[in-house]
Design a protein around this motif. Structure first.
Motif, PDB file in Angstrom:
ATOM      1  N   PRO A 197       1.577   1.477   5.831  1.00  0.00           N
ATOM      2  CA  PRO A 197       0.490   1.634   4.864  1.00  0.00           C
ATOM      3  C   PRO A 197      -0.779   2.161   5.514  1.00  0.00           C
ATOM      4  O   PRO A 197      -0.991   2.015   6.713  1.00  0.00           O
ATOM      5  CB  PRO A 197       0.276   0.202   4.336  1.00  0.00           C
ATOM      6  N   HIS A 198      -1.606   2.769   4.693  1.00  0.00           N
ATOM      7  CA  HIS A 198      -2.856   3.336   5.177  1.00  0.00           C
ATOM      8  C   HIS A 198      -3.733   2.276   5.835  1.00  0.00           C
ATOM      9  O   HIS A 198      -3.850   1.163   5.337  1.00  0.00           O
ATOM     10  CB  HIS A 198      -3.598   3.976   4.004  1.00  0.00           C
ATOM     11  N   PHE A 222       0.753 -13.534   8.101  1.00  0.00           N
ATOM     12  CA  PHE A 222      -0.652 -13.434   7.705  1.00  0.00           C
ATOM     13  C   PHE A 222      -1.477 -12.634   8.701  1.00  0.00           C
ATOM     14  O   PHE A 222      -2.592 -12.204   8.393  1.00  0.00           O
ATOM     15  CB  PHE A 222      -1.264 -14.831   7.531  1.00  0.00           C
ATOM     16  N   ALA A 223      -0.945 -12.421   9.922  1.00  0.00           N
ATOM     17  CA  ALA A 223      -1.692 -11.702  10.951  1.00  0.00           C
ATOM     18  C   ALA A 223      -1.557 -10.196  10.836  1.00  0.00           C
ATOM     19  O   ALA A 223      -2.280  -9.458  11.516  1.00  0.00           O
ATOM     20  CB  ALA A 223      -1.230 -12.150  12.336  1.00  0.00           C
ATOM     21  N   ARG A 224      -0.659  -9.697  10.014  1.00  0.00           N
ATOM     22  CA  ARG A 224      -0.456  -8.251   9.917  1.00  0.00           C
ATOM     23  C   ARG A 224      -1.759  -7.474   9.685  1.00  0.00           C
ATOM     24  O   ARG A 224      -2.000  -6.458  10.349  1.00  0.00           O
ATOM     25  CB  ARG A 224       0.554  -7.923   8.812  1.00  0.00           C
ATOM     26  N   PRO A 225      -2.613  -7.883   8.744  1.00  0.00           N
ATOM     27  CA  PRO A 225      -3.821  -7.089   8.495  1.00  0.00           C
ATOM     28  C   PRO A 225      -4.733  -6.939   9.706  1.00  0.00           C
ATOM     29  O   PRO A 225      -5.518  -5.983   9.779  1.00  0.00           O
ATOM     30  CB  PRO A 225      -4.525  -7.874   7.367  1.00  0.00           C
ATOM     31  N   SER A 226      -4.653  -7.858  10.668  1.00  0.00           N
ATOM     32  CA  SER A 226      -5.532  -7.769  11.838  1.00  0.00           C
ATOM     33  C   SER A 226      -5.226  -6.536  12.687  1.00  0.00           C
ATOM     34  O   SER A 226      -6.068  -6.076  13.443  1.00  0.00           O
ATOM     35  CB  SER A 226      -5.412  -9.034  12.696  1.00  0.00           C
ATOM     36  N   LEU A 242      -4.250   0.600  13.934  1.00  0.00           N
ATOM     37  CA  LEU A 242      -2.802   0.565  13.826  1.00  0.00           C
ATOM     38  C   LEU A 242      -2.410   0.030  12.452  1.00  0.00           C
ATOM     39  O   LEU A 242      -3.197  -0.657  11.786  1.00  0.00           O
ATOM     40  CB  LEU A 242      -2.211  -0.335  14.918  1.00  0.00           C
ATOM     41  N   SER A 243      -1.205   0.325  12.038  1.00  0.00           N
ATOM     42  CA  SER A 243      -0.742  -0.082  10.718  1.00  0.00           C
ATOM     43  C   SER A 243      -0.312  -1.541  10.691  1.00  0.00           C
ATOM     44  O   SER A 243       0.380  -2.003  11.607  1.00  0.00           O
ATOM     45  CB  SER A 243       0.429   0.797  10.288  1.00  0.00           C
ATOM     46  N   PRO A 244      -0.679  -2.276   9.631  1.00  0.00           N
ATOM     47  CA  PRO A 244      -0.163  -3.634   9.459  1.00  0.00           C
ATOM     48  C   PRO A 244       1.334  -3.668   9.149  1.00  0.00           C
ATOM     49  O   PRO A 244       1.918  -4.741   9.127  1.00  0.00           O
ATOM     50  CB  PRO A 244      -0.972  -4.171   8.270  1.00  0.00           C
ATOM     51  N   PRO A 268      -2.632 -11.912   1.821  1.00  0.00           N
ATOM     52  CA  PRO A 268      -3.922 -11.225   1.926  1.00  0.00           C
ATOM     53  C   PRO A 268      -3.760  -9.731   2.231  1.00  0.00           C
ATOM     54  O   PRO A 268      -2.818  -9.306   2.902  1.00  0.00           O
ATOM     55  CB  PRO A 268      -4.601 -11.941   3.096  1.00  0.00           C
ATOM     56  N   LEU A 269      -4.688  -8.929   1.698  1.00  0.00           N
ATOM     57  CA  LEU A 269      -4.822  -7.507   2.025  1.00  0.00           C
ATOM     58  C   LEU A 269      -3.487  -6.770   1.939  1.00  0.00           C
ATOM     59  O   LEU A 269      -2.802  -6.847   0.939  1.00  0.00           O
ATOM     60  CB  LEU A 269      -5.483  -7.372   3.402  1.00  0.00           C
ATOM     61  N   GLU A 270      -3.098  -6.068   3.026  1.00  0.00           N
ATOM     62  CA  GLU A 270      -1.924  -5.196   2.979  1.00  0.00           C
ATOM     63  C   GLU A 270      -0.602  -5.944   2.813  1.00  0.00           C
ATOM     64  O   GLU A 270       0.420  -5.346   2.460  1.00  0.00           O
ATOM     65  CB  GLU A 270      -1.835  -4.339   4.248  1.00  0.00           C
ATOM     66  N   ILE A 271      -0.589  -7.238   3.086  1.00  0.00           N
ATOM     67  CA  ILE A 271       0.669  -7.975   3.031  1.00  0.00           C
ATOM     68  C   ILE A 271       1.252  -7.965   1.622  1.00  0.00           C
ATOM     69  O   ILE A 271       2.474  -7.942   1.446  1.00  0.00           O
ATOM     70  CB  ILE A 271       0.492  -9.422   3.509  1.00  0.00           C
TER      71      ILE A 271
END
Length: 351
Positions: free
Chosen positions: A14-15, A80-84, A90-92, A262-265
Motif C-alpha cells: 500500500p501507498h 499493529f506495528a505494520r504502520p510504523s 517503507l510499506s506497511p 489502525p491505519l493501513e492494517i
C-alpha cells in the motif's frame, strides 16, 4: 498482483502515507511476460541513538520497552506495528515482512542508557513492537545481547513472543528467573496449523510454542499466555481451548486483545479476508465495526484493546469464565524485583 504469496502475510504494497507523490500502473497495450515476484528478506543495519522507548499508555502494563528490530519476518497480517514501517519510507505491507532493520549497536546503547546517573529501574518489555525472536535473531542475536546486559545489571525484563527460538536463551532466562527478574508471555492465536500458516506464516507452530512454554515453566521461568488478537468468526471460537492449552503448558497468567486495525492494517486485513475467507469477510468486518463504534478502529484508551458492544462484552465474559475454570489467577501475576538493579561500579558477579 496477487495480495497473497505462500510464506508471507501479504504481497500488497500500500501507498506510504508519508510519501509526497504516488504512482499508478497503467496498461499501455504492450504485453511483456513477467517473471513471478519473489520476496527475499533483506536486513538493513541501523545505528540507533537510543534503544529504550518510553510509553505512557494506560492500556499496557509497562512504561518502557526495547525493540532490537524494525519490521518482522513473522508476517502476521494483523500486526499493529505494520504502520510504523511507513516512518522509514517503507510499506506497511510486504516491506514490513521483508525489509527489516537491525539495531546493531543495541548492546552499546542499552548499557549507556542504563548507566545514566539517576536512571530508575522498572521492568523493560523486550520485543513489543516486533518480535525479538523473529527468524533473523538466529544470526544477529541482538535479543540475547540485551538479555546478557539486563542480567549483568540485575534489571527486570518481560518478554512476549511467538517463537520457540526463545529456548536458545534458557540459560539466561533461568538465571534471571532465579532472581525474580523475568516473565515470558507466549502469544498463541490458534491451535489450527493451517490457520496459523495463513494468518502468521513464519511463526512457530502452535504446538511448538506450547512446548517452549512448558520447557520454560519446568525450568522455573514464569510464563503466561496471550490470546491476541481475537478475531470475530476467525479464531474467537478457540478462546477457551487456548486458555486450557496454556494452563496445561504451565501458564499462570492469561490475557487477550480484540483485533485492532489502525491505519493501513484495515485495508491489508480486508484484502486478506477476501483472499482466504470470502464467504464470511463481510460478517467479520461487521462484527469488528460493531465493536469499534461503527468504524474499523477505535483508538481511545480503555476501548482499543477490548472493544465495546455486544460481541466485545460476550468475549470478555467468556475470557473471565475460562480463566476461572482453568485456574488462572489474574490478581496474582508476579511482580518483578527492581531492588537488585546494580549500576556500574556496584555490580555483583554473574555467578
Amino acid at each position: 498482483m496477487s495480495d497473497f504469496v505462500r510464506g508471507r502475510g501479504t504481497a500488497s504494497k500500500p501507498h506510504n502515507r508519508f510519501a509526497p507523490t504516488t504512482s499508478e500502473a497503467e496498461d499501455d497495450g504492450w504485453y511483456q511476460e513477467q517473471t513471478p515476484l519473489t520476496f527475499v528478506t533483506e536486513v538493513r543495519h541501523e545505528k540507533a541513538k537510543t534503544v529504550i522507548s518510553r510509553n505512557s499508555s494506560p492500556d499496557v502494563g509497562f512504561d518502557r520497552s526495547v525493540n532490537p528490530y524494525r519490521g518482522c519476518e513473522h508476517g502476521c497480517i494483523y500486526c499493529f506495528a505494520r504502520p510504523s514501517h511507513a516512518y522509514w519510507d517503507l510499506s506497511p505491507g510486504i516491506d514490513f515482512e521483508t525489509k527489516l532493520i537491525a539495531k546493531t549497536n543495541l548492546a552499546e546503547r542499552l548499557e549507556e542508557q542504563l548507566s545514566k546517573p539517576g536512571y530508575v529501574p522498572a521492568p523493560i518489555a523486550l520485543g513489543i513492537n516486533t518480535d525479538g525472536y523473529q527468524p533473523i535473531e538466529r544470526e544477529h542475536q541482538l535479543t540475547r545481547q540485551a538479555l546478557e546486559i539486563l542480567l549483568r545489571y540485575r534489571h527486570p525484563v518481560s518478554i512476549i513472543t511467538k517463537s520457540a527460538l526463545i529456548l536458545r536463551d534458557l540459560d539466561l532466562l533461568e538465571e534471571l528467573a532465579s532472581r525474580n527478574l523475568v516473565s515470558v508471555a507466549f502469544s498463541v492465536t490458534t491451535l489450527d496449523d493451517e490457520l496459523k500458516r495463513i494468518m502468521e506464516p513464519r511463526t512457530a507452530a502452535p504446538k511448538a510454542r506450547l512446548r517452549a512454554m512448558k520447557a520454560l515453566h519446568e525450568h522455573g521461568v514464569p510464563v503466561g499466555l496471550m490470546a491476541a488478537p481475537m478475531i470475530p468468526m476467525i479464531n474467537d471460537m478457540e478462546l477457551e481451548r487456548l486458555l486450557e492449552a496454556g494452563r496445561e503448558a504451565g501458564a499462570s497468567s492469561a490475557g487477550y486483545v480484540l483485533l485492532r486495525l489502525p491505519l493501513e492494517i484495515a485495508d491489508l486485513f480486508e484484502q486478506w479476508l477476501q483472499t482466504h475467507f470470502p464467504d464470511r469477510a463481510e460478517h467479520v468486518m461487521s462484527l469488528i465495526r460493531q465493536s469499534r463504534g461503527g468504524q474499523n478502529y477505535d483508538s481511545r484508551f480503555g476501548a482499543r484493546m477490548k472493544g465495546e458492544g455486544h460481541f466485545a462484552e460476550l468475549l470478555a465474559q467468556r475470557f473471565r469464565l475460562a480463566r476461572r475454570r482453568y485456574g488462572y489467577d489474574g490478581s496474582k501475576r508476579g511482580v518483578l524485583d527492581c531492588s537488585q538493579f546494580a549500576p556500574p561500579g556496584q555490580q555483583m558477579g554473574l555467578f
